[in-house]
Design a protein around this motif. Sequence first.
Motif, mmCIF file in Angstrom:
data_model
loop_
_atom_site.group_PDB
_atom_site.id
_atom_site.type_symbol
_atom_site.label_atom_id
_atom_site.label_comp_id
_atom_site.label_asym_id
_atom_site.label_seq_id
_atom_site.Cartn_x
_atom_site.Cartn_y
_atom_site.Cartn_z
ATOM 1 N N GLY A 6 1.659 -15.597 7.239
ATOM 2 C CA GLY A 6 1.975 -14.375 6.498
ATOM 3 C C GLY A 6 0.996 -13.266 6.805
ATOM 4 N N PRO A 7 1.190 -12.082 6.202
ATOM 5 C CA PRO A 7 0.269 -10.963 6.428
ATOM 6 C C PRO A 7 -1.154 -11.323 5.994
ATOM 7 N N HIS A 8 -2.109 -10.992 6.830
ATOM 8 C CA HIS A 8 -3.497 -11.303 6.510
ATOM 9 C C HIS A 8 -4.425 -10.349 7.258
ATOM 10 N N ILE A 9 -5.694 -10.372 6.890
ATOM 11 C CA ILE A 9 -6.694 -9.542 7.547
ATOM 12 C C ILE A 9 -7.230 -10.281 8.767
ATOM 13 N N ALA A 47 -13.335 -4.745 6.003
ATOM 14 C CA ALA A 47 -13.232 -5.572 4.808
ATOM 15 C C ALA A 47 -13.053 -4.703 3.567
ATOM 16 N N PHE A 48 -13.842 -3.634 3.471
ATOM 17 C CA PHE A 48 -13.725 -2.741 2.314
ATOM 18 C C PHE A 48 -12.359 -2.072 2.282
ATOM 19 N N PHE A 49 -11.950 -1.503 3.397
ATOM 20 C CA PHE A 49 -10.679 -0.785 3.447
ATOM 21 C C PHE A 49 -9.510 -1.720 3.139
ATOM 22 N N SER A 50 -9.553 -2.930 3.682
ATOM 23 C CA SER A 50 -8.459 -3.877 3.463
ATOM 24 C C SER A 50 -8.422 -4.377 2.033
ATOM 25 N N ALA A 51 -9.594 -4.595 1.442
ATOM 26 C CA ALA A 51 -9.645 -5.089 0.068
ATOM 27 C C ALA A 51 -9.088 -4.065 -0.912
ATOM 28 N N VAL A 52 -9.247 -2.782 -0.592
ATOM 29 C CA VAL A 52 -8.808 -1.734 -1.514
ATOM 30 C C VAL A 52 -7.381 -1.280 -1.236
ATOM 31 N N PRO A 86 -2.316 -4.945 1.221
ATOM 32 C CA PRO A 86 -1.333 -4.596 2.254
ATOM 33 C C PRO A 86 -0.722 -3.216 2.005
ATOM 34 N N PHE A 87 -0.375 -2.541 3.106
ATOM 35 C CA PHE A 87 0.280 -1.257 2.993
ATOM 36 C C PHE A 87 1.717 -1.452 2.519
ATOM 37 N N LEU A 88 2.287 -0.378 2.035
ATOM 38 C CA LEU A 88 3.681 -0.411 1.621
ATOM 39 C C LEU A 88 4.554 -0.757 2.824
ATOM 40 N N PHE A 89 5.403 -1.774 2.667
ATOM 41 C CA PHE A 89 6.311 -2.262 3.711
ATOM 42 C C PHE A 89 5.596 -2.955 4.865
ATOM 43 N N GLU A 90 4.325 -3.347 4.653
ATOM 44 C CA GLU A 90 3.666 -4.180 5.658
ATOM 45 C C GLU A 90 4.317 -5.555 5.700
ATOM 46 N N SER A 91 4.926 -5.931 4.581
ATOM 47 C CA SER A 91 5.731 -7.146 4.506
ATOM 48 C C SER A 91 6.873 -6.887 3.539
ATOM 49 N N CYS A 92 8.013 -7.522 3.778
ATOM 50 C CA CYS A 92 9.179 -7.341 2.913
ATOM 51 C C CYS A 92 9.237 -8.362 1.778
ATOM 52 N N GLN A 93 8.245 -9.242 1.695
ATOM 53 C CA GLN A 93 8.213 -10.194 0.590
ATOM 54 C C GLN A 93 7.960 -9.442 -0.718
ATOM 55 N N PRO A 94 8.619 -9.880 -1.814
ATOM 56 C CA PRO A 94 8.511 -9.152 -3.090
ATOM 57 C C PRO A 94 7.068 -8.927 -3.550
ATOM 58 N N PRO A 140 -9.147 -13.355 3.459
ATOM 59 C CA PRO A 140 -8.245 -12.636 4.358
ATOM 60 C C PRO A 140 -6.782 -12.675 3.932
ATOM 61 N N ASN A 141 -6.410 -13.566 3.009
ATOM 62 C CA ASN A 141 -5.028 -13.661 2.548
ATOM 63 C C ASN A 141 -4.763 -12.622 1.470
ATOM 64 N N PHE A 142 -3.728 -11.794 1.654
ATOM 65 C CA PHE A 142 -3.475 -10.702 0.715
ATOM 66 C C PHE A 142 -3.032 -11.206 -0.650
ATOM 67 N N GLY A 143 -2.358 -12.352 -0.705
ATOM 68 C CA GLY A 143 -1.966 -12.906 -1.992
ATOM 69 C C GLY A 143 -3.178 -13.281 -2.830
ATOM 70 N N SER A 144 -4.120 -14.005 -2.223
ATOM 71 C CA SER A 144 -5.354 -14.373 -2.926
ATOM 72 C C SER A 144 -6.207 -13.148 -3.209
ATOM 73 N N LEU A 145 -6.222 -12.217 -2.263
ATOM 74 C CA LEU A 145 -7.024 -11.001 -2.421
ATOM 75 C C LEU A 145 -6.577 -10.193 -3.633
#
Length: 401
Positions: free
Chosen positions: A270-273, A292-297, A300-308, A363-368
């Motif tokens: 899936g999407p990750h850093i 790391a700072f930019f990604s944490a804040v 993921p960008f809007l529409f970086e993934s289509c998952q809900p 690095p996982n956006f869900g956990s982040l």
Amino acid sequence: MNFYPALLLKLLAGVLLGLLYHHYYGAGDTITYHKASLRLRDYAFLSPTGYVRLILFNEFESEAFRSTVPFSANPGFSNSFYFIKMDSVLNLITGGNYYIKSLYYSLFSFCGAVCLVASLAHVFPGTKRAAVVAFLFFPTVVFWGSGLSKDSVLMGSMCWVVAFVLDLAHRNIKVLQVLLGLLMLYVFIRIKVFMAAALIGILAAYLLIQWLARFSLQLQRERTQLILLLSLTVGVGLLLMLSVGIFNPVFLFWQIVTSHDAILAQSLHGPHIQFHQLEPGWQGILINMPKAFFSAVYRPFLFESCQPLYLLLGAENFILLLLSMLSVASLLRRGSSWHMPPFYVALFLFVVLTAILTGLSTPNFGSLSRYRIIFMPFLVYLLLQSYYARELLQRVNSIHF
């Protein structure tokens, strides 16, 4: 006026979090903690004396029993085991019902947030709306800081600690407030020791400066306070890095990279850093700090993934990006007249530090999305202090009220 809607939203979020993990994911930390705490509750009925020794001194009657309890290999250090013990005590009150316990945790988190909102509104008049939005209504903070999870305890205890320091610095407090503040400090440290050390160090420097300013006209100047705050923060940071304990850079960098690698191994689908040569050394850490700072804040960008889940996160991050742009525009508009109180600078330092550490290790956006609640309410509160953000809040408030 905002109290009861915010409370209802918080309690509902805790129930929804439980439903999400039980009926959508089917697994997760919250379920693991609940089942483990039920095991300790059953043990309390079989051996009350042994249970008390376990809760107070981390003493197991046998290695066979220890092997049945997760996160018990290092019981004195593991924050997960500490939370399981806490949850087992709550089982004795609630009969072990998951959703009743989730309401208690949500209420604890909510009370800490309300306490901090009240302190901020008192010390910084005119910022109540920003505090209410940041700590009581911002989606990530409300949802992930609710329910049966360590993050609820983290959120509540952290907010109480910050409110306690603000009150110590600017108000007369009672003995019971001191005792409660010290208890919350202990809980905060047990739940998140590295982040607690960062926040406590910065807040201690701020508190010391405010106390000294009562006896020195020179220290009452804002610029002097800012210089001293930065100097003390850097000095404390260097002392921690020179230590031989868990705050030594060698151990800290190893922990960051180990956590990153473990989470990344489960996130490649899936999407990750994706960092560049992240290794447990100064070069690998420093090179990847900005990303790391930019990604944490903001990711993921809007529409970086289509998952809900990622669409919701992307929408929230888009709001953060807009607020950041409003802050930059406000800074350019006000020019040299723009300033930040020392307390805001202290919060800003904490946000930057924890965003970098969280981004590097997760690095996982869900956990982040969960782990970043350590800095998210403070970031939103600071962003809402800009001229244009305050104007927007005032217009929204006039429409609804």
